[in-house]
Design a protein around this motif. Structure first.
Motif, short mmCIF file in Angstrom:
data_model
loop_
_atom_site.label_atom_id
_atom_site.label_comp_id
_atom_site.label_asym_id
_atom_site.label_seq_id
_atom_site.Cartn_x
_atom_site.Cartn_y
_atom_site.Cartn_z
N UNK A 1 42.67 16.21 88.15
CA UNK A 1 43.30 14.92 87.83
C UNK A 1 42.24 13.84 87.66
N UNK A 2 41.27 13.86 88.57
CA UNK A 2 40.17 12.90 88.46
C UNK A 2 39.42 13.12 87.15
N UNK A 3 39.21 14.39 86.81
CA UNK A 3 38.52 14.72 85.57
C UNK A 3 39.26 14.22 84.35
N UNK A 4 40.58 14.30 84.41
CA UNK A 4 41.41 13.81 83.30
C UNK A 4 41.16 12.32 83.06
N UNK A 5 41.16 11.53 84.17
CA UNK A 5 40.99 10.08 84.03
C UNK A 5 39.55 9.72 83.65
N UNK A 6 38.60 10.50 84.13
CA UNK A 6 37.20 10.28 83.73
C UNK A 6 37.07 10.45 82.23
N UNK A 7 37.68 11.51 81.72
CA UNK A 7 37.63 11.77 80.28
C UNK A 7 38.39 10.70 79.51
N UNK A 8 39.55 10.28 80.04
CA UNK A 8 40.38 9.28 79.36
C UNK A 8 39.65 7.94 79.24
N UNK A 9 38.89 7.60 80.30
CA UNK A 9 38.13 6.35 80.28
C UNK A 9 36.76 6.51 79.60
N UNK A 10 36.52 7.72 79.07
CA UNK A 10 35.27 8.02 78.37
C UNK A 10 34.05 7.80 79.27
N UNK A 11 34.19 8.28 80.49
CA UNK A 11 33.08 8.23 81.44
C UNK A 11 32.44 9.62 81.54
N UNK A 12 31.31 9.68 82.20
CA UNK A 12 30.60 10.95 82.36
C UNK A 12 30.59 11.34 83.83
N UNK A 13 31.08 12.53 84.10
CA UNK A 13 31.14 13.00 85.49
C UNK A 13 29.75 13.28 86.03
N UNK A 14 29.59 13.03 87.33
CA UNK A 14 28.32 13.35 87.98
C UNK A 14 28.12 14.86 87.97
N UNK A 15 26.87 15.30 87.89
CA UNK A 15 26.52 16.73 87.89
C UNK A 15 27.07 17.47 86.68
N UNK A 16 27.38 16.72 85.62
CA UNK A 16 27.96 17.37 84.45
C UNK A 16 26.98 18.39 83.84
N UNK A 17 25.71 18.01 83.81
CA UNK A 17 24.72 18.91 83.21
C UNK A 17 24.58 20.20 84.01
N UNK A 18 24.72 20.08 85.33
CA UNK A 18 24.58 21.25 86.19
C UNK A 18 25.64 22.29 85.89
N UNK A 19 26.87 21.81 85.59
CA UNK A 19 27.99 22.72 85.39
C UNK A 19 28.28 22.98 83.92
N UNK A 20 27.48 22.40 83.05
CA UNK A 20 27.71 22.61 81.61
C UNK A 20 27.35 24.03 81.23
N UNK A 21 28.01 24.59 80.22
CA UNK A 21 27.69 25.95 79.77
C UNK A 21 26.22 26.04 79.37
N UNK A 22 25.56 27.10 79.80
CA UNK A 22 24.14 27.25 79.52
C UNK A 22 23.86 27.96 78.20
N UNK A 43 25.45 36.56 88.13
CA UNK A 43 26.54 37.13 87.35
C UNK A 43 26.27 37.00 85.85
N UNK A 44 25.68 35.87 85.46
CA UNK A 44 25.34 35.67 84.05
C UNK A 44 24.28 36.66 83.61
N UNK A 45 23.30 36.89 84.47
CA UNK A 45 22.25 37.86 84.15
C UNK A 45 22.85 39.24 83.97
N UNK A 46 23.74 39.63 84.87
CA UNK A 46 24.37 40.95 84.77
C UNK A 46 25.16 41.08 83.47
N UNK A 47 25.84 39.99 83.09
CA UNK A 47 26.63 40.01 81.85
C UNK A 47 25.74 40.29 80.65
#
Length: 237
Positions: free
Chosen positions: A29-50, A80-84
């Motif tokens: 829900x928080x993510x929805x409002x962050x996106x709606x307000x066009x903000x950037x979530x903290x640690x976004x780069x850490x969890x972004x697809x590599x 897990x990514x390495x195994x994949x």
């Protein structure tokens, strides 16, 4: 959710989960409002697809013998990514390949098989009594290293120098000469120091430590030993 509140929380470095805990909302829900307000979530780069891993880079690291954990660290991804990607490219770590080869060797019921060794590449492996295969080159290297360790211990305990001329520069040039050949159980040469340290010590107690030159003279009759049994002193005679 209020934009200013979200901006303040994100600026403070709080994650979506932490913000959700503050307001009693789910992180989604928080993510929805962050996106709606066009903000950037903290640690976004850490969890972004590599993205995918390069086959050539992964193959090179596998060839170097890196484990799955080391590969994950080197490429900044999860194990897990390495195994994949290993499965996708049909690659195996050295450990996985050895295990597979070992299982195949057990099924073949052979006692000596060719398996890749981390240190020597493809090399003969012998089936040991414990039920696992071991590289013969690694085994020989280990035996040689143990011989040197045992020899060094025995030499140090015998005084560290030739009891006839005092030579002490190189351990490899010092040898054990049996004072009474009839008491000799085994030679303290290369074969002797493969026995247990305790047995080697018992045998060394029957000997005089001499250098190779003095030993040759003793064996050839050019020199003899005078042994004082009471004090264990040894000298030329």
């Amino acid at each position: 959710m209020d934009r200013r509140f979200l901006e303040e929380q994100l600026a403070a470095g709080r994650s979506l989960e932490q913000i959700g805990a503050l307001v009693g909302k789910d992180a989604s829900t928080v993510g929805y409002w962050v996106k709606k307000h066009r903000l950037t979530a903290a640690h976004r780069e850490k969890h972004a697809p590599k993205g995918g891993l390069s086959r050539s880079a992964l193959e090179a690291d596998v060839e170097r013998g890196l484990s799955i954990r080391s590969l994950a660290t080197a490429h900044g991804v999860s194990e897990a990514t390495v195994r994949h990607w290993l499965r996708k490219f049909g690659l195996q770590t050295a450990r996985a390949a050895r295990m597979q080869a070992s299982e195949a060797a057990h099924r073949s019921e052979k006692e000596i098989v060719e398996i890749r060794c981390l240190h020597h590449g493809m090399a003969p492996h012998i089936l040991e009594s414990r039920g696992s295969f071991r590289c013969t080159k690694c085994r020989a290297k280990w035996v040689a290293a143990r011989r040197r360790r045992v020899k060094a211990i025995l030499v140090a305990e015998a005084g560290g120098r030739c009891q006839l001329c005092g030579y002490s520069r190189y351990v490899g040039a010092l040898q054990f000469h049996h004072l009474d050949p009839t008491e000799k159980a085994f030679s303290l040469s290369r074969g002797g120091v493969t026995r247990s340290l305790e047995k080697a010590r018992q045998e060394a107690a029957k000997c005089a430590l001499v250098c190779s030159n003095c030993h040759a003279e003793l064996e050839g009759g050019a020199a003899t030993l005078q042994v004082d049994r009471a004090s264990s002193d040894v000298a030329f005679r």
